[in-house]
Design an enzyme around this catalytic site. Structure first.
Site, PDB file in Angstrom:
ATOM      1  N   CYS A 109       0.852  -1.199   0.000  1.00 31.59           N
ATOM      2  CA  CYS A 109       0.000   0.000   0.000  1.00 31.59           C
ATOM      3  C   CYS A 109       0.885   1.245   0.000  1.00 31.59           C
ATOM      4  O   CYS A 109       2.016   1.211   0.479  1.00 31.59           O
ATOM      5  CB  CYS A 109      -0.885   0.050   1.243  1.00 31.59           C
ATOM      6  SG  CYS A 109      -2.157  -1.224   1.327  1.00 31.59           S
ATOM      7  N   ASP A 110       0.311   2.339  -0.512  1.00 27.22           N
ATOM      8  CA  ASP A 110       0.995   3.631  -0.397  1.00 27.22           C
ATOM      9  C   ASP A 110      -0.044   4.737  -0.427  1.00 27.22           C
ATOM     10  O   ASP A 110      -0.988   4.677  -1.216  1.00 27.22           O
ATOM     11  CB  ASP A 110       2.002   3.830  -1.534  1.00 27.22           C
ATOM     12  CG  ASP A 110       2.839   5.079  -1.296  1.00 27.22           C
ATOM     13  OD1 ASP A 110       3.828   4.988  -0.541  1.00 27.22           O
ATOM     14  OD2 ASP A 110       2.488   6.155  -1.822  1.00 27.22           O
TER      15      ASP A 110
END
Ligand SMILES: Nc1nc2c(ncn2[C@@H]2O[C@H](COP(=O)(O)OP(=O)(O)OP(=O)(O)O)[C@@H](O)[C@H]2O)c(=O)[nH]1
Length: 213
Positions: free
Chosen positions: A75-76
């Protein structure tokens, strides 16, 4: 039961997934984020967070020391906000001065917090899927005072998070409201993750840690 391997150091992502009934293993990626963004040549917030999520998941999925037979999730999160000179794509503040600068420019305004997700089916008999998506949430910031900004930055919290704010922490009082998935702001969109898990051929309840194998 199917197991998730979270390719993230984010305590908020882990807490969110655990609260949702999952018990992810964690292996933090070693991605050079600026180098990834440059390699992909992306500038748009949704593209930036997606290529970074993909790079984190791929880095961990290629790690020979990883726990095998898992779904790997990277994730980011980035905040796209106009601070007066056009829309900027912001991760974590560089330092306290940067956090103060950002808050003085974004108070009373709105931004969009984009969280990229990338799922790699690393199970031995899995689908081999490698898929991603972005969850975007509009965030309305309160018109906070200089004193509040200084006090908030002094807590250190804004320096740890994308966009220099939290919706579920000390920063919660400074967010008037959001339009979209609360968890996506915290760091992982549960409904989007469910979509990706189903696309990989896994039923969401199979991820629940209490579920019998
Ligand atoms: N608790 C909380 N955390 C937030 C919020 N907004 C952003 N964050 C955190 O800010 C961080 C965003 O930076 P990222 O680069 O996506 O993730 P990271 O923490 O560096 O960890 P990696 O996934 O290992 O890169 C994540 O840890 C998010 O959980 C929020 O509203 N609440």
């Amino acid at each position: 039961m199917t197991s998730l391997l979270l390719a993230s150091a984010s305590p908020a992502r882990l807490a969110t997934l655990r609260a949702a009934g999952l018990d992810p293993a964690v292996l933090v990626s070693g991605v050079d984020e600026p180098a990834v963004v440059e390699r992909y040549g992306v500038t748009d917030a949704e593209d930036v967070c997606l290529v970074l999520a993909k790079a984190k998941a791929e880095d961990v999925a290629a790690n020979e020391d990883r726990p095998e037979d898992h779904l790997v999730l990277g994730c980011d999160s980035v905040l796209a906000v106009d601070l007066g000179e056009g829309v900027e794509v912001l991760g974590k503040p560089a330092d306290a001065a940067d956090a103060v600068r950002r808050w003085k420019a974004m108070r009373g305004r709105s931004g969009v917090l984009h969280t990229g997700h990338w799922l790699i089916d690393d199970r031995e008999d899995g689908s081999g899927a490698t898929i991603g998506g972005v969850a975007s949430v509009t965030v309305h910031f309160a018109d906070v005072t200089d004193e509040e900004i200084d006090a908030y930055v002094a807590t250190g919290e804004p320096l740890q998070v994308a966009g220099a704010f939290t919706v579920d922490g000390l920063g919660g009082a400074f967010v008037r409201g959001i339009e979209g998935d609360h968890h996506a702001v915290v760091g992982v969109s549960l409904p989007l993750l469910r979509d990706l898990v189903r696309e990989a051929g896994v039923a969401w309840p199979d991820l629940w840690a209490t579920r019998e194998a």
